[in-house]
Scaffold this active site. Sequence first.
Site, PDB file in Angstrom:
ATOM      1  CG  HIS A 401      23.522 -14.810 -24.614  1.00 51.58           C
ATOM      2  ND1 HIS A 401      23.704 -15.125 -25.847  1.00 51.58           N
ATOM      3  CD2 HIS A 401      22.462 -14.230 -24.310  1.00 51.58           C
ATOM      4  CE1 HIS A 401      22.249 -14.795 -26.282  1.00 51.58           C
ATOM      5  NE2 HIS A 401      21.610 -14.281 -25.517  1.00 51.58           N
ATOM      6  CD  GLU A 454      17.465 -11.158 -18.388  1.00 50.51           C
ATOM      7  OE1 GLU A 454      17.041 -10.175 -18.204  1.00 50.51           O
ATOM      8  OE2 GLU A 454      16.694 -12.200 -19.064  1.00 50.51           O
TER       9      GLU A 454
END
Length: 516
Positions: A401, A454
Amino acid sequence: MTATGGSAAGPRTVGEIMSHPPVTATPDEPVAVAAERMRTQGVGSVVVVNGERVVGILTERDLVRLAASEPAAASIAEWMTPDPDSVAPDVAVTEAFASLAEHGYRHIPVVDDGRVVGVVSMRDLMRIAQIQPADHLAHDVPRGLEGVVVAETTIGDVRGLEGFYHYRQYNAIDLAETRSLDDVWHLLSEGELPDRAQRERFDAEIRPLREIPPSVKAVLPELALAGEGARPLDMLRTTVSLVGATEGFGPSLDLDAAELRAQALRICAVVPTLLCALYRLQRGEPVVDPHPELGFAANYLYMMTGEVPRPEHARGVEQYMIATIDHGFNASTFTARVITSTGADLAAAVVGAICALSGPLHGGAPSRALDMIEDIGSTDRADSWLRDAVQRGQRLMGFGHRVYKTDDPRNVMLRSVAERLDAPMVDLAKYVEQRAVEILAELKPDRKLYANVELYASIVLNACGVPREMFTPTFTTSRVIGWTAHIREQAADNRLIRPSAQYVGPPPPQPVPPVE
Ligand SMILES: CC(C)(COP(=O)(O)OP(=O)(O)OC[C@H]1O[C@@H](n2cnc3c(N)ncnc32)[C@H](O)[C@@H]1OP(=O)(O)O)[C@@H](O)C(=O)NCCC(=O)NCCS
């Protein structure tokens, strides 16, 4: 790193804007003493010194970490950042700004000739750096705009090192644990959580807005089948445009706040209906109209499958949706704000945001994450699969991320939702997560790669009966609430967003060659 240099005659220097004398502490003092010193002196950090030598820095961020772990008898030495980077007082403000932004620091000691003379904060630097001409800044901005602050917002924020994010003043995960999606939508749209009467009024306002305008509904069957292999999200772009056009959305520049609010609610309410209609039409199934009695997520599943969902599935999807409404200046949100900054209409900004979200590095990852788990198939294959993928330079979908350098709190919550639902493949996903984090730490040391939202989003959505091709569309149904809040905020206090680039091609001007 110790940044030095700068020009005495030229741009403003760190020495001119730093806080001095610096507030200091020694490594053996208790943290509580340093915290009290910060509070009474009104500063966000103390420089930790041993004699005149800087040996560390303790910031508010460290205090938050400490508070989350154990009470405060700890010594400063245990919690400070040791051997912090420093900056010399004669360094130009823009240079120091770039260095802080690149490394994610908020405070940096100013050291002159081995002696600490002050502290400079990101906020001080930004204030000054923003008023420098653009050509001073262009080459200083980190690639991918990482860490660059480009606007002020009251909608929410992400604190990557703490693994925390919030909507308005509330922890977003607490909202996902305790509230309905409509309540959180109200929070983003109206600025506060609703009381009972506000909830009823909001509900009465948004439910009718779920219906697709008749002129758009009439063309949906042709649109849905227009392109071979077109996905619902592709066609959503076209249909959001159509809704904007048929309902007369004008340039945001010409609208007042109430008009823009009405358009925002309209788009947020109708996007789930459009997506489900496109999905069903593409499969040759009849469109299912919105259910007047069902909440946001239950109605979404109903319109997709034609069946009223089990409450635990509706709640699982709703929690996922709440957790993904907003997330700082992510690529799609930034896109929406850039488009709005030109004065374009709200539908145009939402279409642009959908385009940005569709990319696999942003919203397009969850179906690929599920593909990966399925492809791995069993725990005994995980190590070799993951190691091989990373060694071949592949990105593990659902990992890494830009902002989080620790556990993504959305992932942590969705893992527990997946466990609660006893979701298929949850045990395998947990094993893959653990091994992937370990293998990434080994093969990509210092990158701090953890699972992102996700990974378990894919497990939860799958368990709740959402088909893979509807994963990213489902993300869109919630994120559009965040986009429209940002669009309205941008429009309310607008300035054209127009950055610069550094030209790196052949040096101009060169003579234009004659036509051959
Ligand atoms: C999310 C993402 C785009 C952030 O990218 P970023 O901040 O630009 O990070 P970078 O691309 O600079 O990556 C930094 C390093 O970590 C590595 N890295 C990042 N994510 C990785 C992943 N998922 N798997 C393997 N390596 C990864 C990069 O290869 C790079 O290594 P290098 O320095 O040896 O080249 C990136 O982590 C990614 O592609 N993840 C997979 C897609 C995904 O899950 N997206 C959903 C995001 S919510």
